[in-house]
Scaffold this motif. Structure first.
Motif, mmCIF file in Angstrom:
data_model
loop_
_atom_site.group_PDB
_atom_site.id
_atom_site.type_symbol
_atom_site.label_atom_id
_atom_site.label_comp_id
_atom_site.label_asym_id
_atom_site.label_seq_id
_atom_site.Cartn_x
_atom_site.Cartn_y
_atom_site.Cartn_z
ATOM 1 N N GLU A 2 1.160 -1.431 0.548
ATOM 2 C CA GLU A 2 -0.162 0.278 -0.296
ATOM 3 C C GLU A 2 1.095 0.755 0.004
ATOM 4 N N PRO A 3 0.610 2.353 -0.844
ATOM 5 C CA PRO A 3 0.685 3.678 -0.752
ATOM 6 C C PRO A 3 1.310 4.073 0.756
ATOM 7 N N VAL A 4 2.785 4.417 1.296
ATOM 8 C CA VAL A 4 2.933 5.006 2.846
ATOM 9 C C VAL A 4 2.591 6.626 2.512
ATOM 10 N N GLY A 25 -3.670 6.361 -17.073
ATOM 11 C CA GLY A 25 -4.270 7.594 -17.949
ATOM 12 C C GLY A 25 -3.410 8.911 -16.918
ATOM 13 N N VAL A 26 -2.145 8.406 -16.766
ATOM 14 C CA VAL A 26 -1.163 10.017 -16.855
ATOM 15 C C VAL A 26 -0.019 9.462 -17.558
ATOM 16 N N ASP A 27 0.976 10.819 -18.073
ATOM 17 C CA ASP A 27 2.414 10.048 -18.286
ATOM 18 C C ASP A 27 3.042 9.840 -16.667
ATOM 19 N N SER A 28 3.272 10.801 -15.387
ATOM 20 C CA SER A 28 4.203 10.558 -14.771
ATOM 21 C C SER A 28 3.721 10.654 -13.155
ATOM 22 N N GLU A 29 4.161 10.187 -12.007
ATOM 23 C CA GLU A 29 3.078 10.914 -10.893
ATOM 24 C C GLU A 29 4.088 10.263 -9.853
ATOM 25 N N PRO A 30 3.782 10.822 -8.635
ATOM 26 C CA PRO A 30 4.880 10.767 -7.745
ATOM 27 C C PRO A 30 4.141 9.713 -6.758
ATOM 28 N N LEU A 31 5.095 8.583 -5.859
ATOM 29 C CA LEU A 31 4.728 7.566 -5.224
ATOM 30 C C LEU A 31 5.397 8.282 -3.729
ATOM 31 N N GLY A 32 4.854 7.438 -3.125
ATOM 32 C CA GLY A 32 5.098 7.786 -1.263
ATOM 33 C C GLY A 32 5.311 6.049 -1.476
ATOM 34 N N LEU A 33 6.531 5.924 -0.630
ATOM 35 C CA LEU A 33 6.807 3.913 -0.987
ATOM 36 C C LEU A 33 7.975 4.138 0.891
#
Length: 90
Positions: A2-4, A25-33
């Motif tokens: 799960e995202p942190v 549906g997006v070019d890029s995105e930030p994720l928190g891990l």
């Protein structure tokens, strides 16, 4: 995975190419891990956010900061993970 959302996270950027971009549906995105995240963890979080990405991610290859990476490869804080679906043609 799960995202942190607690204080012990790292931010990575995920870039999607071709069919992966269409599925996400997006070019890029930030994720928190979590700090010990792997490419597989990044993929799991991305697929959880974009279920249509599952089919593409199953056959995709990945780059971490421009270098080919297996799913078990570690992802450092601030890294960019690119999702590359199979490409046709020569």
């Amino acid at each position: 995975m799960e995202p942190v959302t607690d204080a012990v996270t790292q931010a990575v950027t995920v870039r999607y190419w071709a069919a992966a971009r269409e599925a996400a549906g997006v070019d890029s995105e930030p994720l928190g891990l979590a700090p010990d995240a792997t490419v597989a963890d990044v993929v799991a979080v991305a697929v959880a956010a974009h279920p249509a990405l599952a089919r593409v991610a199953a056959v995709a290859t990945f780059l971490v900061d421009g270098r080919a990476a297996r799913r078990e490869a570690a992802v450092a804080p601030g890294a960019t993970v690119e999702v590359l679906p199979p490409f046709a043609g020569g």
